[in-house]
Motif scaffolding. Structure first.
Motif, PDB file in Angstrom:
ATOM      1  N   VAL A 170       0.847  -1.188   0.000  1.00 18.85           N
ATOM      2  CA  VAL A 170       0.000   0.000   0.000  1.00 18.85           C
ATOM      3  C   VAL A 170       0.888   1.244   0.000  1.00 18.85           C
ATOM      4  O   VAL A 170       1.810   1.353   0.814  1.00 18.85           O
ATOM      5  CB  VAL A 170      -0.933   0.028   1.223  1.00 18.85           C
ATOM      6  N   PHE A 171       0.602   2.157  -0.908  1.00 23.27           N
ATOM      7  CA  PHE A 171       1.306   3.441  -0.971  1.00 23.27           C
ATOM      8  C   PHE A 171       0.329   4.556  -0.634  1.00 23.27           C
ATOM      9  O   PHE A 171      -0.754   4.636  -1.232  1.00 23.27           O
ATOM     10  CB  PHE A 171       1.892   3.683  -2.365  1.00 23.27           C
ATOM     11  N   THR A 172       0.705   5.423   0.301  1.00 25.22           N
ATOM     12  CA  THR A 172      -0.123   6.594   0.576  1.00 25.22           C
ATOM     13  C   THR A 172       0.054   7.586  -0.566  1.00 25.22           C
ATOM     14  O   THR A 172       1.017   7.513  -1.341  1.00 25.22           O
ATOM     15  CB  THR A 172       0.281   7.272   1.892  1.00 25.22           C
ATOM     16  N   ARG A 173      -0.861   8.534  -0.659  1.00 24.37           N
ATOM     17  CA  ARG A 173      -0.751   9.572  -1.691  1.00 24.37           C
ATOM     18  C   ARG A 173       0.541  10.376  -1.497  1.00 24.37           C
ATOM     19  O   ARG A 173       1.193  10.764  -2.467  1.00 24.37           O
ATOM     20  CB  ARG A 173      -1.974  10.479  -1.647  1.00 24.37           C
ATOM     21  N   GLU A 174       0.889  10.630  -0.245  1.00 23.01           N
ATOM     22  CA  GLU A 174       2.110  11.383   0.035  1.00 23.01           C
ATOM     23  C   GLU A 174       3.350  10.606  -0.417  1.00 23.01           C
ATOM     24  O   GLU A 174       4.295  11.184  -0.971  1.00 23.01           O
ATOM     25  CB  GLU A 174       2.202  11.706   1.533  1.00 23.01           C
ATOM     26  N   GLN A 175       3.347   9.287  -0.200  1.00 19.01           N
ATOM     27  CA  GLN A 175       4.477   8.463  -0.652  1.00 19.01           C
ATOM     28  C   GLN A 175       4.590   8.458  -2.170  1.00 19.01           C
ATOM     29  O   GLN A 175       5.695   8.502  -2.723  1.00 19.01           O
ATOM     30  CB  GLN A 175       4.318   7.035  -0.134  1.00 19.01           C
ATOM     31  N   LEU A 176       3.440   8.411  -2.846  1.00 15.56           N
ATOM     32  CA  LEU A 176       3.461   8.429  -4.310  1.00 15.56           C
ATOM     33  C   LEU A 176       3.976   9.765  -4.826  1.00 15.56           C
ATOM     34  O   LEU A 176       4.732   9.814  -5.808  1.00 15.56           O
ATOM     35  CB  LEU A 176       2.068   8.128  -4.853  1.00 15.56           C
ATOM     36  N   LEU A 177       3.577  10.868  -4.183  1.00 17.00           N
ATOM     37  CA  LEU A 177       4.106  12.178  -4.571  1.00 17.00           C
ATOM     38  C   LEU A 177       5.622  12.216  -4.407  1.00 17.00           C
ATOM     39  O   LEU A 177       6.340  12.716  -5.269  1.00 17.00           O
ATOM     40  CB  LEU A 177       3.462  13.283  -3.728  1.00 17.00           C
ATOM     41  N   GLU A 178       6.112  11.669  -3.293  1.00 17.94           N
ATOM     42  CA  GLU A 178       7.553  11.689  -3.029  1.00 17.94           C
ATOM     43  C   GLU A 178       8.325  10.822  -4.016  1.00 17.94           C
ATOM     44  O   GLU A 178       9.393  11.204  -4.489  1.00 17.94           O
ATOM     45  CB  GLU A 178       7.824  11.205  -1.603  1.00 17.94           C
ATOM     46  N   GLN A 179       7.784   9.637  -4.340  1.00 19.70           N
ATOM     47  CA  GLN A 179       8.541   8.688  -5.152  1.00 19.70           C
ATOM     48  C   GLN A 179       8.396   8.919  -6.652  1.00 19.70           C
ATOM     49  O   GLN A 179       9.324   8.636  -7.414  1.00 19.70           O
ATOM     50  CB  GLN A 179       8.129   7.256  -4.798  1.00 19.70           C
ATOM     51  N   VAL A 180       7.243   9.412  -7.082  1.00 17.04           N
ATOM     52  CA  VAL A 180       7.017   9.621  -8.513  1.00 17.04           C
ATOM     53  C   VAL A 180       7.282  11.064  -8.921  1.00 17.04           C
ATOM     54  O   VAL A 180       7.840  11.332  -9.980  1.00 17.04           O
ATOM     55  CB  VAL A 180       5.587   9.198  -8.905  1.00 17.04           C
ATOM     56  N   TRP A 181       6.860  11.996  -8.062  1.00 17.56           N
ATOM     57  CA  TRP A 181       7.085  13.418  -8.363  1.00 17.56           C
ATOM     58  C   TRP A 181       8.344  13.948  -7.692  1.00 17.56           C
ATOM     59  O   TRP A 181       8.704  15.089  -7.866  1.00 17.56           O
ATOM     60  CB  TRP A 181       5.879  14.252  -7.941  1.00 17.56           C
ATOM     61  N   GLU A 182       8.994  13.130  -6.886  1.00 16.54           N
ATOM     62  CA  GLU A 182      10.200  13.448  -6.135  1.00 16.54           C
ATOM     63  C   GLU A 182       9.892  14.429  -4.998  1.00 16.54           C
ATOM     64  O   GLU A 182       8.919  15.160  -5.018  1.00 16.54           O
ATOM     65  CB  GLU A 182      11.313  13.991  -7.036  1.00 16.54           C
ATOM     66  N   THR A 183      10.762  14.446  -4.001  1.00 12.59           N
ATOM     67  CA  THR A 183      10.501  15.222  -2.793  1.00 12.59           C
ATOM     68  C   THR A 183      10.490  16.719  -3.052  1.00 12.59           C
ATOM     69  O   THR A 183       9.915  17.471  -2.280  1.00 12.59           O
ATOM     70  CB  THR A 183      11.564  14.916  -1.723  1.00 12.59           C
ATOM     71  N   SER A 184      11.121  17.183  -4.147  1.00 15.33           N
ATOM     72  CA  SER A 184      11.138  18.612  -4.445  1.00 15.33           C
ATOM     73  C   SER A 184       9.807  19.094  -4.988  1.00 15.33           C
ATOM     74  O   SER A 184       9.559  20.290  -5.082  1.00 15.33           O
ATOM     75  CB  SER A 184      12.241  18.929  -5.463  1.00 15.33           C
ATOM     76  N   TYR A 185       8.920  18.157  -5.362  1.00 12.16           N
ATOM     77  CA  TYR A 185       7.628  18.535  -5.935  1.00 12.16           C
ATOM     78  C   TYR A 185       6.672  18.953  -4.824  1.00 12.16           C
ATOM     79  O   TYR A 185       6.531  18.277  -3.814  1.00 12.16           O
ATOM     80  CB  TYR A 185       7.018  17.381  -6.720  1.00 12.16           C
ATOM     81  N   VAL A 186       6.035  20.103  -5.008  1.00 13.47           N
ATOM     82  CA  VAL A 186       5.049  20.588  -4.051  1.00 13.47           C
ATOM     83  C   VAL A 186       3.690  20.570  -4.741  1.00 13.47           C
ATOM     84  O   VAL A 186       3.447  21.333  -5.668  1.00 13.47           O
ATOM     85  CB  VAL A 186       5.367  22.020  -3.575  1.00 13.47           C
ATOM     86  N   GLY A 187       2.815  19.680  -4.342  1.00 13.60           N
ATOM     87  CA  GLY A 187       1.514  19.570  -4.999  1.00 13.60           C
ATOM     88  C   GLY A 187       0.480  18.983  -4.072  1.00 13.60           C
ATOM     89  O   GLY A 187       0.779  18.528  -2.973  1.00 13.60           O
ATOM     90  N   GLU A 188      -0.766  19.010  -4.511  1.00  8.15           N
ATOM     91  CA  GLU A 188      -1.852  18.478  -3.724  1.00  8.15           C
ATOM     92  C   GLU A 188      -1.992  16.978  -4.010  1.00  8.15           C
ATOM     93  O   GLU A 188      -1.634  16.496  -5.079  1.00  8.15           O
ATOM     94  CB  GLU A 188      -3.165  19.185  -4.079  1.00  8.15           C
TER      95      GLU A 188
END
Length: 224
Positions: A170-188
């Motif tokens: 299970v991946f949380t939405r926050e984990q997916l943002l970090e891993q796919v959009w990278e930690t520098s990405y700021v998004g909803e």
């Protein structure tokens, strides 16, 4: 080669200057006409695309790029002074790989471009991934469903690859943002939901294997 589509001369010149100073080759275009002429001659490695343009706007240009197999996989970063959630979601839903809200700094622009290009050229891996007629080749960056080719955006491909490499997790939405959009990405987290929706649609019957875990996130369920 980076193509910058921006109708304001001063901004376009600053963007191309900053890119070239950072080691890239860049060309600027004021509208869709000049841009598509250039694409026909030489495809870029990435397009930085303003939404508000004379004639055909950025969203129309993006739709044209994604509908043509020859340009469907070119990474695109959208830019707009409007910065509303509607613009962001619309651009991402059409297949944009990232979004910059004006005014943005040149260092941020260069950082985002480098991040998207890194994701567009993943490290070489040895094997294909898949199950039950779904076959992903990370080396060739291709996906087939029962032998039929399916075009995914860079984010959709990265999401599916992550799930295929970690079935049942299970991946949380926050984990997916970090891993796919990278930690520098700021998004909803809405960004993740939009991409999951389009990914499921493109996967057809395989989309049902990507399950929503209520209150948590998403996981890929594959029966042995």
């Amino acid at each position: 080669m980076i193509y910058c589509v921006e109708d304001e001369d001063s901004i376009r010149n600053l963007m191309t200057y900053a890119l070239e100073a950072s080691g890239f080759t860049a060309k600027g275009f004021p509208d869709s006409v000049e841009f598509f002429k250039a694409v026909a001659e030489k495809k870029p490695d990435l397009v930085l695309l303003d939404i508000m343009l004379p004639g055909k706007d950025g969203l129309e240009i993006l739709r044209s790029l994604r509908s043509d197999p020859a340009t469907a996989k070119i990474p695109v970063i959208m830019a707009s002074a409007r910065g509303t959630e509607f613009d962001k979601v619309t651009g991402l839903d059409l297949g944009a790989d990232d979004y910059l809200a004006k005014p943005f700094g040149m260092m941020e622009m260069v950082s985002r471009i480098r991040a998207v290009l890194r994701r567009a050229t993943p490290a070489t891996v040895a094997a294909t991934l898949g199950f039950d007629g779904l076959c992903m080749d990370p080396n060739a960056h291709t996906l087939t469903l029962d032998g039929a080719s399916v075009v995914l955006t860079l984010k959709e491909f990265a999401l599916l690859r992550l799930f295929l490499e970690n079935p049942g997790q299970v991946f949380t939405r926050e984990q997916l943002l970090e891993q796919v959009w990278e930690t520098s990405y700021v998004g909803e987290t809405r960004t993740v939901d939009v991409h999951m929706g389009t990914l499921r649609t493109k996967l057809g019957r395989w989309g049902s294997h990507v399950r929503t875990v209520r209150g948590v996130g998403y996981r890929l369920e594959v029966q042995p």
